[in-house]
Design an enzyme around this catalytic site. Sequence first.
Site, short mmCIF file in Angstrom:
data_model
loop_
_atom_site.label_atom_id
_atom_site.label_comp_id
_atom_site.label_asym_id
_atom_site.label_seq_id
_atom_site.Cartn_x
_atom_site.Cartn_y
_atom_site.Cartn_z
N ARG A 207 66.22 10.39 -127.45
CA ARG A 207 66.26 9.44 -128.58
C ARG A 207 66.88 10.11 -129.80
NH1 ARG A 207 61.27 7.31 -126.06
NH2 ARG A 207 60.06 8.99 -126.98
N ASP A 248 63.93 -6.34 -123.24
CA ASP A 248 62.88 -5.89 -122.34
C ASP A 248 62.16 -7.13 -121.81
OD1 ASP A 248 61.39 -2.90 -121.99
OD2 ASP A 248 60.17 -4.64 -121.41
N SER A 249 61.70 -7.04 -120.55
CA SER A 249 61.04 -8.21 -119.96
C SER A 249 59.55 -8.23 -120.26
CB SER A 249 61.29 -8.24 -118.45
OG SER A 249 60.82 -7.05 -117.88
N ASP A 298 67.91 2.35 -119.73
CA ASP A 298 66.79 3.22 -119.33
C ASP A 298 65.81 2.42 -118.46
OD1 ASP A 298 65.00 5.31 -119.15
OD2 ASP A 298 64.12 4.98 -121.14
N CYS A 338 64.95 7.36 -113.77
CA CYS A 338 63.71 8.16 -113.73
C CYS A 338 63.13 8.13 -112.31
CB CYS A 338 62.69 7.64 -114.73
SG CYS A 338 62.19 5.95 -114.44
N1 SAH Z 1 63.57 3.42 -123.20
C1 SAH Z 1 62.16 3.22 -123.36
C2 SAH Z 1 61.40 3.30 -122.07
C3 SAH Z 1 61.83 2.31 -121.01
S1 SAH Z 1 60.68 2.11 -119.71
C4 SAH Z 1 61.61 4.18 -124.40
O1 SAH Z 1 62.37 5.05 -124.89
O2 SAH Z 1 60.43 4.10 -124.74
C5 SAH Z 1 61.33 0.78 -118.82
C6 SAH Z 1 61.16 -0.58 -119.46
O3 SAH Z 1 61.83 -1.51 -118.63
C7 SAH Z 1 59.73 -1.10 -119.58
O4 SAH Z 1 59.46 -1.40 -120.91
C8 SAH Z 1 59.69 -2.42 -118.75
O5 SAH Z 1 58.96 -3.45 -119.39
C9 SAH Z 1 61.16 -2.77 -118.72
N2 SAH Z 1 61.63 -3.59 -117.58
C10 SAH Z 1 61.33 -3.45 -116.27
N3 SAH Z 1 62.07 -4.31 -115.53
C11 SAH Z 1 62.85 -5.00 -116.38
C12 SAH Z 1 63.84 -6.02 -116.23
N4 SAH Z 1 64.18 -6.48 -115.03
N5 SAH Z 1 64.45 -6.48 -117.34
C13 SAH Z 1 64.11 -6.03 -118.56
N6 SAH Z 1 63.20 -5.05 -118.77
C14 SAH Z 1 62.57 -4.55 -117.70
#
Ligand code: SAH
Length: 415
Positions: A207, A248-249, A298, A338
């Site tokens: 970040r 985000d979903s 991510d 990840c």
């Molecule tokens: N980049 C973030 C962490 C991401 S974790 C940080 O720095 O804190 C992965 C995220 O993907 C989660 O918040 C989860 O809610 C979201 N997610 C999972 N599947 C998804 C989808 N199909 N579309 C959108 N978001 C999704």
Amino acid sequence: MKTIWLKPGKERSLLRGHPWIYDSAVQRGGGDAGETVRVCTSDDKFLAWAAYSPQSKIRARVWSFDEAQRVDAPFLEALIHLSTRTRAQFPIKSDGIRLIHGEADGLPGLIVDRYADTLVAQFLSAGTERFKPIIVPALLAATGLQKLYERSDSGVRQLEGLPPATGWLTEAVGDTALSIQEHGWRLGLNIQEGHKTGFYLDQRDNRQKFSEYAARLQFKRVLNCYSYTGGFTVAALAGGAEHVTSIDSSGPAIEKAKENVALNGFDLGRCTFMDADVNGSLRQLIAEGKSFDAIVLDPPKFAPTAAHADRASRAYKDINRLAFKLLDVGGVLFTFSCSGGIDPDLFHKIVAGAGNDAHVDAFICERLGAAPDHPMTVNFPEGEYLKGLVLMKKPHAPRTRIAKEDAQVSASDKA
Ligand code: SAH
């Protein structure tokens, strides 16, 4: 003392210091859940002391390869003190720190994160569950803190035959909505409702890097995909990005992301939030003719193990291909995986394939990993789960194309 004997030849990974014993490697013997067992070769030579887990495919996890070592309170206390002391030597600019990172710290299945004055622990293996009454006071003694919250509700517990468990493990309790200082910004999180222990500390340094790129390249339109609580969003705004779209979903994550933008004094007018599926949103943004000069991808773990790698590879390739299309020439893509089941080489190949499919080339500016408080060890390659690439889109270079394939690509984008 209970014993397990391995099948002939199955001692090899242990002799290399790998801490896992699969059910298929065990010839005979056993123990109770979490009980410390002696692990021997088929001809009865000592290999290790390990925590037995009768229901898990990972049938035992090694505590020690030293025959003279007793697995008791002083042993666990020493490991916990060592982990917390080691963290103090890492250059971490935050009061959100991973203090114990499972296998890498010699404590298989134990995760402990510190958020300011509160500890959050996950007991993810039968061994750590059994020793909880020793581990909890040892954590408090090693840190001098009084508040410890349990978040043992990960799906991994099911594989160990353990029920979920959450709540305060100390008399001292506090608010589950906390905030931490990370680099130059403050981030709110909720240890009761958030993912994992509440937050993704592993992306801390990435970040900051994104924030530095935002400042150096003067990002105008940023797209943060899988934004969770807006860590990369705040980082981009702190770096001076003009506008950030976060997708985000998870509705609660999006709400927290909005709070985090406001918490840092940034104008919410500089942000768009989408509570939506990323894949569909990327297609929609392409159809609307949008473009961005910086994109973060991510996603969650598409491939927990190598067995899921094929399907996951396609999913990673698809979102990366769409992101390449949305990216301006000279724009920057921070792309991550990840998944333990996708190694850095494969990830690199997937992203290269995505670029090819999108008919773009890109400079690989940097390779990224998890922050240093999520250490990897030589003997446990599974520990290298988070990998990332920083890519910069090159100007279009003409290439030989086959018309039919082209038609398929654009048809699938509209789908
Ligand atoms: N980049 C973030 C962490 C991401 S974790 C940080 O720095 O804190 C992965 C995220 O993907 C989660 O918040 C989860 O809610 C979201 N997610 C999972 N599947 C998804 C989808 N199909 N579309 C959108 N978001 C999704």
